[in-house]
Design an enzyme around this catalytic site. Structure first.
Site, PDB file in Angstrom:
ATOM      1  N   TYR A   1      15.155   4.549  13.506  1.00 19.25           N
ATOM      2  CA  TYR A   1      14.904   3.998  12.245  1.00 19.25           C
ATOM      3  C   TYR A   1      16.261   3.397  11.364  1.00 19.25           C
TER       4      TYR A   1
ATOM      5  N   LYS B   1      17.275  -0.525  10.549  1.00 18.05           N
ATOM      6  CA  LYS B   1      17.290  -0.894   9.172  1.00 18.05           C
ATOM      7  C   LYS B   1      18.919  -1.468   9.064  1.00 18.05           C
TER       8      LYS B   1
ATOM      9  N   LEU C   1       9.458  -4.452   1.361  1.00 20.10           N
ATOM     10  CA  LEU C   1       9.279  -2.817   1.536  1.00 20.10           C
ATOM     11  C   LEU C   1       8.703  -2.527   2.667  1.00 20.10           C
TER      12      LEU C   1
ATOM     13  N   GLN D   1       7.879   0.650   9.236  1.00 21.11           N
ATOM     14  CA  GLN D   1       7.629   2.036   9.756  1.00 21.11           C
ATOM     15  C   GLN D   1       8.737   3.079   9.219  1.00 21.11           C
ATOM     16  N   SER D   2       8.395   3.693   8.122  1.00 27.00           N
ATOM     17  CA  SER D   2       9.465   4.590   7.387  1.00 27.00           C
ATOM     18  C   SER D   2       9.611   5.812   7.525  1.00 27.00           C
TER      19      SER D   2
ATOM     20  N   ARG E   1       4.167   9.670  -2.816  1.00 30.19           N
ATOM     21  CA  ARG E   1       4.864  10.052  -1.559  1.00 30.19           C
ATOM     22  C   ARG E   1       3.968  10.192  -0.434  1.00 30.19           C
TER      23      ARG E   1
ATOM     24  N   THR F   1       0.877  -1.114   0.075  1.00 32.09           N
ATOM     25  CA  THR F   1       0.015  -0.009  -0.127  1.00 32.09           C
ATOM     26  C   THR F   1       0.892   1.321   0.081  1.00 32.09           C
TER      27      THR F   1
ATOM     28  N   GLU G   1      19.818   6.192   5.039  1.00 33.39           N
ATOM     29  CA  GLU G   1      19.455   6.841   6.589  1.00 33.39           C
ATOM     30  C   GLU G   1      20.695   5.859   7.532  1.00 33.39           C
TER      31      GLU G   1
ATOM     32  N   GLN H   1       4.269   3.936  -1.104  1.00 39.89           N
ATOM     33  CA  GLN H   1       4.681   4.509  -2.444  1.00 39.89           C
ATOM     34  C   GLN H   1       5.535   3.267  -3.268  1.00 39.89           C
ATOM     35  N   ASP H   2       6.381   2.657  -2.943  1.00 40.93           N
ATOM     36  CA  ASP H   2       7.265   1.815  -3.615  1.00 40.93           C
ATOM     37  C   ASP H   2       6.567   0.608  -3.935  1.00 40.93           C
TER      38      ASP H   2
ATOM     39  N   THR I   1      18.661   1.468   3.393  1.00 34.38           N
ATOM     40  CA  THR I   1      18.372   2.817   3.116  1.00 34.38           C
ATOM     41  C   THR I   1      19.615   3.653   3.311  1.00 34.38           C
TER      42      THR I   1
HETATM   43  P1  NAP Z   1       5.701   3.973   2.677  1.00 31.42           P
HETATM   44  O1  NAP Z   1       5.124   4.553   1.499  1.00 31.42           O
HETATM   45  O2  NAP Z   1       5.735   4.459   4.215  1.00 31.42           O
HETATM   46  O3  NAP Z   1       5.162   2.275   3.034  1.00 31.42           O
HETATM   47  C1  NAP Z   1       5.615   1.621   4.055  1.00 31.42           C
HETATM   48  C2  NAP Z   1       4.342   0.422   3.806  1.00 31.42           C
HETATM   49  O4  NAP Z   1       5.047  -0.631   4.737  1.00 31.42           O
HETATM   50  C3  NAP Z   1       3.174   0.503   3.807  1.00 31.42           C
HETATM   51  O5  NAP Z   1       2.431  -0.173   2.682  1.00 31.42           O
HETATM   52  C4  NAP Z   1       2.721   0.067   5.305  1.00 31.42           C
HETATM   53  O6  NAP Z   1       1.604  -0.320   5.308  1.00 31.42           O
HETATM   54  C5  NAP Z   1       3.791  -0.978   5.292  1.00 31.42           C
HETATM   55  N1  NAP Z   1       3.789  -1.473   6.688  1.00 31.42           N
HETATM   56  C6  NAP Z   1       4.002  -0.689   8.000  1.00 31.42           C
HETATM   57  N2  NAP Z   1       4.026  -1.410   9.077  1.00 31.42           N
HETATM   58  C7  NAP Z   1       3.796  -2.736   8.662  1.00 31.42           C
HETATM   59  C8  NAP Z   1       3.635  -4.192   9.366  1.00 31.42           C
HETATM   60  N3  NAP Z   1       3.853  -3.906  10.501  1.00 31.42           N
HETATM   61  N4  NAP Z   1       3.270  -5.104   8.466  1.00 31.42           N
HETATM   62  C9  NAP Z   1       3.058  -5.040   7.151  1.00 31.42           C
HETATM   63  N5  NAP Z   1       3.314  -3.972   6.366  1.00 31.42           N
HETATM   64  C10 NAP Z   1       3.606  -2.854   7.226  1.00 31.42           C
HETATM   65  O7  NAP Z   1       7.145   3.649   2.317  1.00 31.42           O
HETATM   66  P2  NAP Z   1       8.129   3.622   0.850  1.00 31.42           P
HETATM   67  O8  NAP Z   1       8.500   5.012   0.507  1.00 31.42           O
HETATM   68  O9  NAP Z   1       7.147   3.037  -0.008  1.00 31.42           O
HETATM   69  O10 NAP Z   1       9.139   2.769   1.391  1.00 31.42           O
HETATM   70  C11 NAP Z   1       9.462   1.497   0.998  1.00 31.42           C
HETATM   71  C12 NAP Z   1      10.414   0.799   1.812  1.00 31.42           C
HETATM   72  O11 NAP Z   1      11.743   1.403   1.371  1.00 31.42           O
HETATM   73  C13 NAP Z   1      10.326   1.052   3.151  1.00 31.42           C
HETATM   74  O12 NAP Z   1      11.027  -0.221   3.869  1.00 31.42           O
HETATM   75  C14 NAP Z   1      11.382   2.231   3.589  1.00 31.42           C
HETATM   76  O13 NAP Z   1      11.757   2.147   4.892  1.00 31.42           O
HETATM   77  C15 NAP Z   1      12.380   2.092   2.451  1.00 31.42           C
HETATM   78  N6  NAP Z   1      13.145   2.980   2.047  1.00 31.42           N
HETATM   79  C16 NAP Z   1      12.360   4.086   1.363  1.00 31.42           C
HETATM   80  C17 NAP Z   1      13.107   5.344   0.970  1.00 31.42           C
HETATM   81  C18 NAP Z   1      12.394   6.381   0.311  1.00 31.42           C
HETATM   82  O14 NAP Z   1      13.158   7.492   0.404  1.00 31.42           O
HETATM   83  N7  NAP Z   1      11.226   6.108   0.061  1.00 31.42           N
HETATM   84  C19 NAP Z   1      14.570   5.299   0.923  1.00 31.42           C
HETATM   85  C20 NAP Z   1      15.080   4.154   1.409  1.00 31.42           C
HETATM   86  C21 NAP Z   1      14.551   3.010   1.958  1.00 31.42           C
HETATM   87  P3  NAP Z   1       0.089   0.822   5.798  1.00 31.42           P
HETATM   88  O15 NAP Z   1      -0.281   1.638   4.458  1.00 31.42           O
HETATM   89  O16 NAP Z   1      -0.614  -0.157   6.585  1.00 31.42           O
HETATM   90  O17 NAP Z   1       0.892   1.794   6.685  1.00 31.42           O
HETATM   91  O1  G4F Z   2      11.421  13.797   3.782  1.00 32.90           O
HETATM   92  P1  G4F Z   2      11.943  13.254   5.162  1.00 32.90           P
HETATM   93  O2  G4F Z   2      11.008  12.878   6.248  1.00 32.90           O
HETATM   94  O3  G4F Z   2      12.803  12.069   4.873  1.00 32.90           O
HETATM   95  P2  G4F Z   2      14.141  11.359   5.521  1.00 32.90           P
HETATM   96  O4  G4F Z   2      14.179  11.588   7.073  1.00 32.90           O
HETATM   97  O5  G4F Z   2      15.294  11.707   4.801  1.00 32.90           O
HETATM   98  O6  G4F Z   2      13.770   9.852   5.297  1.00 32.90           O
HETATM   99  C1  G4F Z   2      13.215   9.230   4.085  1.00 32.90           C
HETATM  100  O7  G4F Z   2      14.267   8.832   3.315  1.00 32.90           O
HETATM  101  C2  G4F Z   2      15.135   7.705   3.974  1.00 32.90           C
HETATM  102  C3  G4F Z   2      16.383   7.558   3.055  1.00 32.90           C
HETATM  103  O8  G4F Z   2      17.497   8.239   3.563  1.00 32.90           O
HETATM  104  C4  G4F Z   2      14.345   6.744   4.161  1.00 32.90           C
HETATM  105  F1  G4F Z   2      15.040   5.540   4.618  1.00 32.90           F
HETATM  106  C5  G4F Z   2      13.137   7.009   4.998  1.00 32.90           C
HETATM  107  O9  G4F Z   2      12.198   5.812   5.143  1.00 32.90           O
HETATM  108  C6  G4F Z   2      12.277   8.129   4.553  1.00 32.90           C
HETATM  109  O10 G4F Z   2      11.754   7.797   3.220  1.00 32.90           O
HETATM  110  O11 G4F Z   2      13.027  14.341   5.752  1.00 32.90           O
HETATM  111  C7  G4F Z   2      13.923  15.039   4.736  1.00 32.90           C
HETATM  112  C8  G4F Z   2      14.830  15.992   5.413  1.00 32.90           C
HETATM  113  C9  G4F Z   2      15.313  15.796   6.971  1.00 32.90           C
HETATM  114  O12 G4F Z   2      16.445  16.354   7.041  1.00 32.90           O
HETATM  115  C10 G4F Z   2      14.209  16.749   7.756  1.00 32.90           C
HETATM  116  O13 G4F Z   2      14.860  16.958   8.954  1.00 32.90           O
HETATM  117  O14 G4F Z   2      13.865  16.972   5.275  1.00 32.90           O
HETATM  118  C11 G4F Z   2      13.927  17.772   6.743  1.00 32.90           C
HETATM  119  N1  G4F Z   2      12.991  18.451   7.023  1.00 32.90           N
HETATM  120  C12 G4F Z   2      12.676  20.016   7.250  1.00 32.90           C
HETATM  121  N2  G4F Z   2      11.631  20.375   7.364  1.00 32.90           N
HETATM  122  C13 G4F Z   2      11.585  18.172   7.056  1.00 32.90           C
HETATM  123  C14 G4F Z   2      10.763  19.255   7.324  1.00 32.90           C
HETATM  124  N3  G4F Z   2      11.158  16.858   7.078  1.00 32.90           N
HETATM  125  C15 G4F Z   2       9.857  16.720   7.400  1.00 32.90           C
HETATM  126  N4  G4F Z   2       9.365  15.322   7.000  1.00 32.90           N
HETATM  127  N5  G4F Z   2       8.813  17.458   7.561  1.00 32.90           N
HETATM  128  C16 G4F Z   2       9.347  18.720   7.793  1.00 32.90           C
HETATM  129  O15 G4F Z   2       8.544  19.791   7.995  1.00 32.90           O
END
Ligand code: NAP
Ligand code: G4F
Length: 336
Positions: free
Chosen positions: A150, A154, A81, A84-85, A184, A13, A128, A15-16, A126
């Site tokens: 987080y 990870k 995927l 708690q992201s 997103r 459900t 992170e 983004q990815d 990630t």
């Molecule tokens: P997202 O939009 O937050 O999606 C996270 C998904 O995980 C949702 O479908 C959520 O379901 C599910 N989930 C949460 N808790 C769960 C549980 N207990 N059991 C089963 N499913 C659960 O994240 P995303 O951006 O698509 O990222 C996908 C993955 O890549 C994540 O693992 C994230 O940490 C990692 N990642 C993301 C980025 C990025 O920039 N997007 C970068 C590096 C790594 P619900 O809809 O029910 O909440």
């Molecule tokens: O968009 P963010 O919340 O993403 P963050 O923390 O980089 O994490 C995302 O990327 C990771 C990969 O490096 C993933 F693993 C993770 O699951 C997620 O997808 O914040 C980006 C930056 C941070 O430095 C934050 O402090 O934006 C800064 N920021 C400034 N103002 C804010 C805000 N972030 C959020 N969410 N909200 C603000 O108002």
């Protein structure tokens, strides 16, 4: 008759999950998506393909459900995927974050290993994990130094993936840098910005409040990044890969790009908590300390050369196209 490849996606459900499901369907896969029970309808992102995929109920916090899902779906490839992201939430919900993001991976790998060691496994690792970075740009050789619950969870999962690889499983850790899209979640800074800019343009909001404007990220498009996940599982040997664009900008730069899409220029005045972004004499951006984190990752910049060389992967979308498509999508959504 050729065998259809079966993929199981956790986090369907999100983004990815939605993007990789579309991509695998287009490659002829049979797709199973694991979702957890929610009080409200969680299927916004996948409404359009819901009848083409098989949805199975399960939770990464529940080993019984994972075992059942693995047995029922009998997958060839698993894309883990689910997580708690949201980094900020991990500071006040560290236990749930660790339960899903580390123990969830442990439960899933344990079930897969017992059921069929030949299943190929992708773990959503990630950037992170680099945390307070020890070198720039960050590559597969850069030491990890996480600064959030987080990132720590990870990293523990990433190490576990390596362990299972040593035991003979085909497991890959994709060290993905931030990737965004119109799908997103609204909490993440990019979508928060594009959604607010669209609202300001339509007269539905006056200003946007943010935290650390100086944070620098290497932002790419999620559609490009899910392709890298698939490529990793098609190689002869499993490995870990950094997936990034190799370019970075600040949150402040991202704000400027989003306002540019609606034809407005931002003039920045002041510093720190007093910094404000003006457009046509009106404050449209300010800083609110409630959006700061107890510990910040100030800079992430990836070096994707290994992915380019070994997977033939390169990002296609430009940052400007990404930002503009996100603002346009939010304008369309809000105008409905
Ligand atoms: P997202 O939009 O937050 O999606 C996270 C998904 O995980 C949702 O479908 C959520 O379901 C599910 N989930 C949460 N808790 C769960 C549980 N207990 N059991 C089963 N499913 C659960 O994240 P995303 O951006 O698509 O990222 C996908 C993955 O890549 C994540 O693992 C994230 O940490 C990692 N990642 C993301 C980025 C990025 O920039 N997007 C970068 C590096 C790594 P619900 O809809 O029910 O909440
Ligand atoms: O968009 P963010 O919340 O993403 P963050 O923390 O980089 O994490 C995302 O990327 C990771 C990969 O490096 C993933 F693993 C993770 O699951 C997620 O997808 O914040 C980006 C930056 C941070 O430095 C934050 O402090 O934006 C800064 N920021 C400034 N103002 C804010 C805000 N972030 C959020 N969410 N909200 C603000 O108002």
């Amino acid at each position: 008759m050729t065998k259809v490849t079966k993929a199981l996606i956790t986090g369907i459900t999100g983004q990815d999950g939605a993007y990789i499901a579309e991509s695998l369907l287009s490659k002829g896969y049979q797709v199973f998506g694991m979702y957890r029970r929610r009080a409200t309808d969680p299927f916004d992102n996948i409404d359009h393909i819901k009848n083409k995929i098989n949805l199975v109920s399960g939770d990464l916090c529940d080993g019984h459900s994972i075992q059942e899902v693995v047995e029922e779906t009998n997958p060839d490839e698993v894309y883990n995927l689910g997580a708690q992201s949201f980094v900020k939430v991990s500071f006040n919900q560290p236990h749930v974050t660790r339960d899903i993001n580390f123990y969830g991976v442990d439960r899933l790998l344990h079930s897969l290993f017992r059921f069929n060691k030949k299943i190929r496994f992708y773990q959503a690792s990630t950037s992170e994990m680099f945390g307070d970075v020890l070198e720039t740009p960050q590559s597969e050789f850069t030491p990890f130094n996480p600064v959030s619950p987080y990132g720590e969870a990870k990293l523990a999962a990433h190490e576990l993936v390596k362990e299972y690889r040593k035991r003979g499983m085909f497991c890959c850790g994709g060290i993905l840098f931030n990737h965004e899209s119109p799908r997103r979640g609204l909490q993440f800074v990019t979508r928060k910005i594009t959604h607010s800019v669209a609202k300001i343009h339509l007269g539905l909001q006056d200003k946007l409040s943010l935290g650390n404007l100086n944070a620098e990220r290497d932002w790419g498009h999620a559609i490009d990044y899910v392709e890298a996940m698939w490529l990793m599982l098609q190689q002869d040997t499993p490995d870990d890969y950094v997936i990034a664009t190799g370019k970075k900008i600040t949150v402040r730069d991202f704000v400027e790009l989003a306002f540019k899409k609606i034809g407005r220029e931002i003039e920045w005045v002041g510093e720190g908590l007093d910094e404000k972004g003006y457009s046509n004499g009106q404050v449209v951006v300010d800083v609110d300390e409630k959006f700061f984190r107890p510990n910040e990752v100030n800079l992430l910049l990836g070096d994707p050369s290994k992915a380019k060389k070994e997977l033939g992967w390169e990002p296609r979308a430009s940052l400007e196209d990404l930002v503009f498509s996100m603002v346009q999508n939010d304008l369309t959504l809000l105008e409905k």
